[in-house]
Design an enzyme around this catalytic site. Structure first.
Site, PDB file in Angstrom:
ATOM      1  N   SER A 152      29.838  25.604  23.015  1.00 31.01           N
ATOM      2  CA  SER A 152      28.661  25.589  23.903  1.00 31.01           C
ATOM      3  C   SER A 152      27.364  25.474  23.114  1.00 31.01           C
ATOM      4  O   SER A 152      26.286  25.435  23.706  1.00 31.01           O
ATOM      5  CB  SER A 152      28.630  26.836  24.796  1.00 31.01           C
ATOM      6  OG  SER A 152      28.668  28.018  24.020  1.00 31.01           O
ATOM      7  N   ASN A 175      30.419  38.941  25.514  1.00 30.54           N
ATOM      8  CA  ASN A 175      30.398  38.954  26.983  1.00 30.54           C
ATOM      9  C   ASN A 175      29.158  39.660  27.535  1.00 30.54           C
ATOM     10  O   ASN A 175      28.499  39.149  28.440  1.00 30.54           O
ATOM     11  CB  ASN A 175      31.679  39.600  27.523  1.00 30.54           C
ATOM     12  CG  ASN A 175      32.918  38.832  27.082  1.00 30.54           C
ATOM     13  OD1 ASN A 175      32.796  37.736  26.520  1.00 30.54           O
ATOM     14  ND2 ASN A 175      34.090  39.391  27.305  1.00 30.54           N
ATOM     15  N   THR A 199       7.489  13.812  65.990  1.00 31.70           N
ATOM     16  CA  THR A 199       8.805  14.447  66.126  1.00 31.70           C
ATOM     17  C   THR A 199       9.754  13.269  66.320  1.00 31.70           C
ATOM     18  O   THR A 199       9.367  12.244  66.902  1.00 31.70           O
ATOM     19  CB  THR A 199       8.890  15.391  67.352  1.00 31.70           C
ATOM     20  OG1 THR A 199       8.641  14.631  68.527  1.00 31.70           O
ATOM     21  CG2 THR A 199       7.877  16.532  67.255  1.00 31.70           C
ATOM     22  N   HIS A 200      10.958  13.403  65.837  1.00 33.88           N
ATOM     23  CA  HIS A 200      11.941  12.296  65.871  1.00 33.88           C
ATOM     24  C   HIS A 200      11.367  11.037  65.229  1.00 33.88           C
ATOM     25  O   HIS A 200      11.749   9.923  65.594  1.00 33.88           O
ATOM     26  CB  HIS A 200      12.369  11.970  67.314  1.00 33.88           C
ATOM     27  CG  HIS A 200      12.733  13.173  68.130  1.00 33.88           C
ATOM     28  ND1 HIS A 200      14.024  13.636  68.226  1.00 33.88           N
ATOM     29  CD2 HIS A 200      11.969  14.040  68.849  1.00 33.88           C
ATOM     30  CE1 HIS A 200      14.037  14.723  68.999  1.00 33.88           C
ATOM     31  NE2 HIS A 200      12.804  14.992  69.374  1.00 33.88           N
ATOM     32  N   SER A 232       7.248  -3.313  39.173  1.00 29.31           N
ATOM     33  CA  SER A 232       8.556  -3.965  39.251  1.00 29.31           C
ATOM     34  C   SER A 232       8.687  -4.917  38.068  1.00 29.31           C
ATOM     35  O   SER A 232       7.714  -5.551  37.656  1.00 29.31           O
ATOM     36  CB  SER A 232       8.641  -4.749  40.558  1.00 29.31           C
ATOM     37  OG  SER A 232       9.587  -5.792  40.449  1.00 29.31           O
ATOM     38  N   LYS A 260       4.270  -5.618  43.001  1.00 33.77           N
ATOM     39  CA  LYS A 260       4.795  -4.323  43.437  1.00 33.77           C
ATOM     40  C   LYS A 260       4.132  -3.128  42.781  1.00 33.77           C
ATOM     41  O   LYS A 260       3.800  -3.154  41.598  1.00 33.77           O
ATOM     42  CB  LYS A 260       6.308  -4.228  43.148  1.00 33.77           C
ATOM     43  CG  LYS A 260       7.198  -5.108  43.979  1.00 33.77           C
ATOM     44  CD  LYS A 260       7.173  -4.812  45.484  1.00 33.77           C
ATOM     45  CE  LYS A 260       7.695  -3.429  45.822  1.00 33.77           C
ATOM     46  NZ  LYS A 260       9.143  -3.315  45.560  1.00 33.77           N
ATOM     47  N   ASN A 268       5.231   0.933  43.011  1.00 33.71           N
ATOM     48  CA  ASN A 268       6.282   1.734  43.637  1.00 33.71           C
ATOM     49  C   ASN A 268       6.041   3.242  43.480  1.00 33.71           C
ATOM     50  O   ASN A 268       5.584   3.693  42.432  1.00 33.71           O
ATOM     51  CB  ASN A 268       7.640   1.367  43.031  1.00 33.71           C
ATOM     52  CG  ASN A 268       8.017  -0.078  43.303  1.00 33.71           C
ATOM     53  OD1 ASN A 268       7.670  -0.621  44.352  1.00 33.71           O
ATOM     54  ND2 ASN A 268       8.685  -0.710  42.355  1.00 33.71           N
ATOM     55  N   GLU A 326      10.142   9.047  45.161  1.00 31.51           N
ATOM     56  CA  GLU A 326      11.555   8.703  45.366  1.00 31.51           C
ATOM     57  C   GLU A 326      12.476   9.601  44.555  1.00 31.51           C
ATOM     58  O   GLU A 326      13.522  10.045  45.025  1.00 31.51           O
ATOM     59  CB  GLU A 326      11.790   7.240  44.983  1.00 31.51           C
ATOM     60  CG  GLU A 326      11.125   6.265  45.935  1.00 31.51           C
ATOM     61  CD  GLU A 326      11.195   4.841  45.402  1.00 31.51           C
ATOM     62  OE1 GLU A 326      12.178   4.157  45.697  1.00 31.51           O
ATOM     63  OE2 GLU A 326      10.279   4.432  44.669  1.00 31.51           O
ATOM     64  N   TYR A 356      35.099  39.017  32.549  1.00 29.39           N
ATOM     65  CA  TYR A 356      34.636  37.781  31.919  1.00 29.39           C
ATOM     66  C   TYR A 356      35.784  36.774  31.830  1.00 29.39           C
ATOM     67  O   TYR A 356      36.913  37.124  31.467  1.00 29.39           O
ATOM     68  CB  TYR A 356      34.087  38.036  30.499  1.00 29.39           C
ATOM     69  CG  TYR A 356      33.629  36.735  29.843  1.00 29.39           C
ATOM     70  CD1 TYR A 356      32.359  36.218  30.092  1.00 29.39           C
ATOM     71  CD2 TYR A 356      34.496  35.995  29.030  1.00 29.39           C
ATOM     72  CE1 TYR A 356      31.953  35.009  29.551  1.00 29.39           C
ATOM     73  CE2 TYR A 356      34.099  34.781  28.480  1.00 29.39           C
ATOM     74  CZ  TYR A 356      32.831  34.288  28.747  1.00 29.39           C
ATOM     75  OH  TYR A 356      32.439  33.089  28.217  1.00 29.39           O
ATOM     76  N   GLN A 416      31.054  30.168  31.138  1.00 26.35           N
ATOM     77  CA  GLN A 416      30.217  29.368  30.244  1.00 26.35           C
ATOM     78  C   GLN A 416      29.610  28.172  30.988  1.00 26.35           C
ATOM     79  O   GLN A 416      28.591  27.621  30.567  1.00 26.35           O
ATOM     80  CB  GLN A 416      31.067  28.898  29.048  1.00 26.35           C
ATOM     81  CG  GLN A 416      30.318  28.076  28.036  1.00 26.35           C
ATOM     82  CD  GLN A 416      31.136  27.866  26.776  1.00 26.35           C
ATOM     83  OE1 GLN A 416      31.353  28.782  26.010  1.00 26.35           O
ATOM     84  NE2 GLN A 416      31.621  26.642  26.573  1.00 26.35           N
ATOM     85  N   LYS A 435      25.650  27.488  32.343  1.00 30.94           N
ATOM     86  CA  LYS A 435      24.431  27.122  31.612  1.00 30.94           C
ATOM     87  C   LYS A 435      23.862  25.755  31.957  1.00 30.94           C
ATOM     88  O   LYS A 435      22.687  25.634  32.302  1.00 30.94           O
ATOM     89  CB  LYS A 435      24.686  27.222  30.106  1.00 30.94           C
ATOM     90  CG  LYS A 435      24.874  28.656  29.721  1.00 30.94           C
ATOM     91  CD  LYS A 435      25.305  28.888  28.318  1.00 30.94           C
ATOM     92  CE  LYS A 435      25.777  30.330  28.241  1.00 30.94           C
ATOM     93  NZ  LYS A 435      26.933  30.633  29.123  1.00 30.94           N
TER      94      LYS A 435
HETATM   95  N1  ARG Z   1      29.680  30.759  24.873  1.00 26.93           N
HETATM   96  C1  ARG Z   1      30.210  31.788  25.712  1.00 26.93           C
HETATM   97  C2  ARG Z   1      29.606  31.705  27.102  1.00 26.93           C
HETATM   98  O1  ARG Z   1      28.655  31.018  27.244  1.00 26.93           O
HETATM   99  C3  ARG Z   1      29.897  33.118  25.118  1.00 26.93           C
HETATM  100  C4  ARG Z   1      30.842  34.191  25.489  1.00 26.93           C
HETATM  101  C5  ARG Z   1      32.155  33.929  24.901  1.00 26.93           C
HETATM  102  N2  ARG Z   1      32.957  35.075  24.974  1.00 26.93           N
HETATM  103  C6  ARG Z   1      34.237  35.014  24.697  1.00 26.93           C
HETATM  104  N3  ARG Z   1      34.870  36.109  24.737  1.00 26.93           N
HETATM  105  N4  ARG Z   1      34.850  33.903  24.437  1.00 26.93           N
HETATM  106  O2  ARG Z   1      30.070  32.279  28.044  1.00 26.93           O
END
Ligand code: ARG
Length: 466
Positions: free
Chosen positions: A22, A109, A154-155, A276, A282, A284, A289, A316, A321, A324
């Site tokens: 990650s 965790n 409206t509509h 364009s 044009k 735009n 949009e 956990y 993960q 994110k």
């Molecule tokens: N990169 C992991 C996450 O975003 C961190 C936690 C990982 N923990 C583990 N026990 N593998 O969740």
């Protein structure tokens, strides 16, 4: 070498690494991770797990790592699985033995859950500030528009004339609810997971309340299993951001329509329009949009993440993960969208004359005629039918409505005056209505609301000491 090499006899495969890492996206958590580590090491020292020399070495190492990360001189190793392992590795390189004590009583965790809360709190506060700015811009545009009026729809059919200011403020109130929603999400997520460990807390004498206070959280977790597996705050943030996106999309859709030659209620500034590649004439409305288009992606992030959560047992699981990328992207897209839409609106020229012209049709004042009859004692349903009949007559026989109204025994000249452009809009004096005086009062209430929101935003900056 990984942090967890002890139990393993071989190195992880390249495929595993590529699929599970990650670091490529969680670098965004670097400074929050350092803040969390500072609080954790203060807690370890307080619990007697680190002596003063070790603690000082860790404080200095974290400061150096922070400087390296900020100056972009931090060198990542291929074995860094995520930002947490990268920082811990580097701290240990710098602080030696003391560095190896940093993870005492902590798991990635509770660490990642803490980082994500710190990140979300800060970034959502910044989004709230941008929402407030856009709402202020809508208020300013409402002031500039003065008594300009346009057809209300409206509509997508012309319905009644409304003040343009009223229309702008309608979007403003929606944004003020978004602001409020984000603040309540931030309030609910104000809990520190640090000290929950991998899932069960710790056998060491750590005090989650102490680190929570250091990080500026309102309270420590109540249940360690919940602390490491709760991502409700991310789902909530994704919903809040989706709804902001939906509101930007609705503004965008109107700007797209209004900037057409057919409507021509607005001309966008060159700096906020695109051209364009083929058609030289044009211009735009791409910001408008994409505000519409990106709302789809934001909703996708929300529903995708809810699907990730729905089957997860406690506590956990690595699935988490996946919180994110959607969150980081939604925050980025909404932040950029808020700023771009604000710039587009601030620099646009609104054509009040075109709006007025579009609202000139006497048919838009039909309900005012019905109200005229009601004032004279006629039941509304009957008045509706009388005026409906006149409108049909006017259309079918192509006689101006004014003429029919003037000639009508129950209506006459006084009623015909109601059909003059701009008269109808003055009449709607009820609270929250689109009449000139009502909108003035509404504008005052909107100013008060934004001032209050600005104060709430100021009060929100956490006074963390870590
Ligand atoms: N990169 C992991 C996450 O975003 C961190 C936690 C990982 N923990 C583990 N026990 N593998 O969740």
């Amino acid at each position: 070498m990984t942090l967890w090499h002890g139990r393993f006899s071989s190195e992880p495969s390249a495929e595993l690494w590529e699929f599970t890492e990650s670091l490529s996206f969680d670098k965004a958590l670097a400074l929050d991770d350092i803040a969390g580590s500072r609080a954790h090491l203060a807690g370890l020292e307080r619990a007697g797990m680190l002596d003063a020399t070790e603690a000082a070495a860790l404080v200095a190492a974290l400061a150096q790592v922070e400087a390296e990360l900020m100056g972009e001189t931090f060198s990542f190793e291929p074995s860094d699985e995520d930002i947490h392992t990268a920082i811990e590795r580097r701290v240990t390189e710098i602080a030696g033995e003391a560095g190896a004590k940093l993870h005492t009583g902590r798991s990635r965790n509770d660490q990642v859950a803490t980082d994500m809360r710190l990140f979300t709190r800060r970034e959502m506060t910044a989004v709230a500030a941008r929402i407030l700015q856009l709402a202020q811009t809508l208020g300013d545009l409402a002031d500039e528009a003065k008594d300009a009026y346009m057809p209300g729809y409206t509509h997508m059919q012309k319905a009644q004339p409304v003040l343009f200011a009223h229309h702008l403020l309608a979007h403003g109130w929606a944004l003020s609810r978004d602001f409020d929603r984000i603040l309540s999400t931030i309030d609910r997520m104000d809990v520190s997971p640090l000290g929950a460990g991998a899932l069960g807390g710790s056998s060491l004498p750590l005090d989650p309340g102490y680190t929570a206070a250091l990080l500026g959280f309102g309270a420590p977790f109540e249940n360690s299993l919940d602390a490491v597996s709760d991502r409700d705050f991310i789902a909530e943030a994704l919903f809040d951001l989706s709804l902001v996106g939906v509101h930007l999309s609705r503004i965008g859709e109107e700007i797209v329509l209004w900037s057409t030659e057919e409507f021509a209620f607005v001309r966008l500034d060159d700096a906020y329009s695109t051209g364009s590649s083929m058609l030289p004439q044009k211009k735009n409305p791409d910001i408008a949009e994409l505000s519409r288009g990106k709302a789809g992606r934001l909703i996708g992030h929300l529903t995708g993440f809810l699907a990730t959560l729905k089957g997860l047992p406690l506590s956990y699981n690595r699935d988490l993960q996946e919180d994110k990328e959607p969150l980081f992207d939604s925050i980025l897209q909404v932040s950029r969208g808020l700023v771009a839409v604000r710039g587009m609106l601030q620099s646009a020229s609104f054509d009040y004359a075109r709006m007025r012209k579009a609202a000139e049709s006497p048919y838009l004042c039909a309900v005012d005629l019905a109200d005229f009859l009601v004032r004279a004692g006629m039941p509304f349903r009957k008045a509706h039918a009388v005026v409906g009949g006149l409108v049909r007559d006017s259309i079918e026989r192509q006689v101006p409505l004014e003429e029919l109204v003037s000639a009508h025994p129950l209506l006459g000249e006084d009623a015909a005056r109601l059909l003059e452009p701009g008269e109808s809009v003055k009449l709607r004096a009820t609270r929250g209505g689109s009449g000139i005086d009502a909108v003035k009062i509404q504008r005052g209430r909107f100013v008060e609301r934004l001032q209050l929101d600005a104060k709430r935003l100021d009060a929100l900056q956490p006074d963390a000491i870590a």
